[in-house]
Scaffold this active site. Sequence first.
Site, PDB file in Angstrom:
ATOM      1  N   ASP A 191       6.528 -30.840  -7.367  1.00  0.00           N
ATOM      2  CA  ASP A 191       6.500 -32.523  -7.561  1.00  0.00           C
ATOM      3  C   ASP A 191       5.568 -33.159  -6.874  1.00  0.00           C
ATOM      4  O   ASP A 191       4.626 -33.757  -7.724  1.00  0.00           O
ATOM      5  CB  ASP A 191       7.885 -32.925  -7.173  1.00  0.00           C
ATOM      6  CG  ASP A 191       8.092 -34.296  -7.558  1.00  0.00           C
ATOM      7  OD1 ASP A 191       7.345 -34.816  -8.263  1.00  0.00           O
ATOM      8  OD2 ASP A 191       9.377 -34.846  -7.109  1.00  0.00           O
TER       9      ASP A 191
ATOM     10  N   ASP B 123       1.297 -33.970  -8.879  1.00  0.00           N
ATOM     11  CA  ASP B 123       0.817 -35.322  -8.883  1.00  0.00           C
ATOM     12  C   ASP B 123      -0.498 -35.338  -8.117  1.00  0.00           C
ATOM     13  O   ASP B 123      -1.742 -36.107  -8.465  1.00  0.00           O
ATOM     14  CB  ASP B 123       1.817 -36.235  -8.247  1.00  0.00           C
ATOM     15  CG  ASP B 123       2.657 -36.847  -9.392  1.00  0.00           C
ATOM     16  OD1 ASP B 123       2.770 -36.261 -10.455  1.00  0.00           O
ATOM     17  OD2 ASP B 123       3.561 -37.683  -8.993  1.00  0.00           O
TER      18      ASP B 123
ATOM     19  N   TYR C  29      16.564 -30.363  -4.919  1.00  0.00           N
ATOM     20  CA  TYR C  29      16.907 -31.665  -5.644  1.00  0.00           C
ATOM     21  C   TYR C  29      18.097 -31.382  -6.319  1.00  0.00           C
ATOM     22  O   TYR C  29      19.054 -32.296  -6.641  1.00  0.00           O
ATOM     23  CB  TYR C  29      16.020 -31.849  -6.894  1.00  0.00           C
ATOM     24  CG  TYR C  29      14.376 -32.359  -6.392  1.00  0.00           C
ATOM     25  CD1 TYR C  29      14.314 -32.648  -5.012  1.00  0.00           C
ATOM     26  CD2 TYR C  29      13.537 -32.320  -7.339  1.00  0.00           C
ATOM     27  CE1 TYR C  29      12.930 -33.025  -4.722  1.00  0.00           C
ATOM     28  CE2 TYR C  29      12.119 -32.986  -6.981  1.00  0.00           C
ATOM     29  CZ  TYR C  29      11.929 -33.221  -5.670  1.00  0.00           C
ATOM     30  OH  TYR C  29      10.779 -33.416  -5.202  1.00  0.00           O
TER      31      TYR C  29
ATOM     32  N   LYS D 251       6.427 -21.729   1.657  1.00  0.00           N
ATOM     33  CA  LYS D 251       6.526 -22.080   3.093  1.00  0.00           C
ATOM     34  C   LYS D 251       7.240 -20.925   3.733  1.00  0.00           C
ATOM     35  O   LYS D 251       8.252 -21.146   4.405  1.00  0.00           O
ATOM     36  CB  LYS D 251       7.057 -23.494   3.318  1.00  0.00           C
ATOM     37  CG  LYS D 251       6.881 -23.911   4.808  1.00  0.00           C
ATOM     38  CD  LYS D 251       5.607 -24.628   5.157  1.00  0.00           C
ATOM     39  CE  LYS D 251       5.415 -24.985   6.576  1.00  0.00           C
ATOM     40  NZ  LYS D 251       4.078 -25.196   6.828  1.00  0.00           N
TER      41      LYS D 251
ATOM     42  N   ASP E 183       1.173 -26.486   2.924  1.00  0.00           N
ATOM     43  CA  ASP E 183       0.436 -27.502   3.664  1.00  0.00           C
ATOM     44  C   ASP E 183      -1.146 -27.136   3.496  1.00  0.00           C
ATOM     45  O   ASP E 183      -1.847 -27.967   3.068  1.00  0.00           O
ATOM     46  CB  ASP E 183       0.699 -27.604   4.888  1.00  0.00           C
ATOM     47  CG  ASP E 183       1.219 -26.065   5.822  1.00  0.00           C
ATOM     48  OD1 ASP E 183       1.104 -25.020   4.947  1.00  0.00           O
ATOM     49  OD2 ASP E 183       1.048 -25.792   6.982  1.00  0.00           O
TER      50      ASP E 183
END
Length: 366
Positions: A252, A256, A143, A195, A228
Amino acid sequence: MNLKIAVLPGDYIGPEVMEATLPILEKTLKKHGHEAEYSVCPVGGAGIDACGEPLPAETLATCRASDAILFGSVGGPKWANVPRDKQPERGALLPLRKTFELFANVRPGLLLPALKEASPLAATRIPNGIDMVCIRELTGGIYFGKPKQTTTLANGEVEAVDTMRYRTSEILRITDVAIATARARERKTICLVDKSNVLETSALWNKVVSEHVAANAPDVKLTHLLVDNAAMQLVANPGQFDVLLTENMFGDILSDEMAIICGSLGMLSSASIGAQKNRHGFPFGLYEPSGGSAPDIAGQDKANPCAQILSAALMLRHSFGLNAEAAEIEAAVRATIDAGTRTADVAFGGNAVGTREMAAAVLKNI
Ligand code: NAD
């Protein structure tokens, strides 16, 4: 201990749930021989109304002079036409994050066994409810990494670039937050989500976190999951997670996903931990409910105060090291829910109490 707390109730349900929380905090602190000074300041829309600014200079000065910020929530339709940069959320939370270098987002994912019905997951997947904490890096990664640009190439195609970048120091400081969080919990387990089979930054996270935990926290168990797989595990068997540690973008998304499987926003607290230490040598932090200002239920004594109450418990744990006091508040909330006292968001059509009655019941259980 003397605690200096900046209290920023904010807008709509913010002041209602804050008013419900402070007596619970005060009773707990008094019981354990501490004294607190509360400085209540306007922020967000209330800041605009009082001083023309979402983060008035006096409010910021009070925050600087405090050990921690207990925040309600800001924003709502009343200030919808205010210019973008002066909007309550953007104009208050972003500068607070920047001023205090709030680099770690700590979000407990709590679904009490008595509230299993609130989760969209089948009850068989959550036999003991959910009790985990998601720790997300907030100020680095894709970001913010440079270069970040969109360019038109010679052949007329448009190319966009984002850059994921992390440094050892950024990973170390959030690993310390994860270690402190894990140590205050029974299972003392951190699951690092990355990852690392594909990304350089993830390989660095994996190496730095593994070495740091091995060298500094032999009492904490570290496990790894690829992101994943973690997204699948969260809905397949969320009970396996204790403390989940991850970088900005993965956090992020996963935080959620965690929030929705935990049912109501009214039960979910959160903390943003800063790089600076307070007078007591603990991290300065901002503590707030995960949800927003809920204008749809404001002023009706309907809001669930538990998210705000549990945010105060988080504050005691992270910014003051008061683990027993934090646990006492959490136990009082659990006992109240277990006894069947619930606000409408978690009453499932049964008898619901209002914000004030809910808070009074928690207060009684301290
Ligand atoms: P929201 O989180 O305020 O509300 C979403 C839904 O959850 C609503 O139905 C609401 O009634 C319910 N809800 C939220 N908290 C609850 C509680 N404590 N008890 C019972 N029910 C609760 O999200 P929204 O409606 O999208 O946003 C409203 C305003 O809040 C917007 O202005 C938004 O920008 C702002 N907001 C602020 C923050 C913050 O202050 N950190 C965070 C998110 C949204």
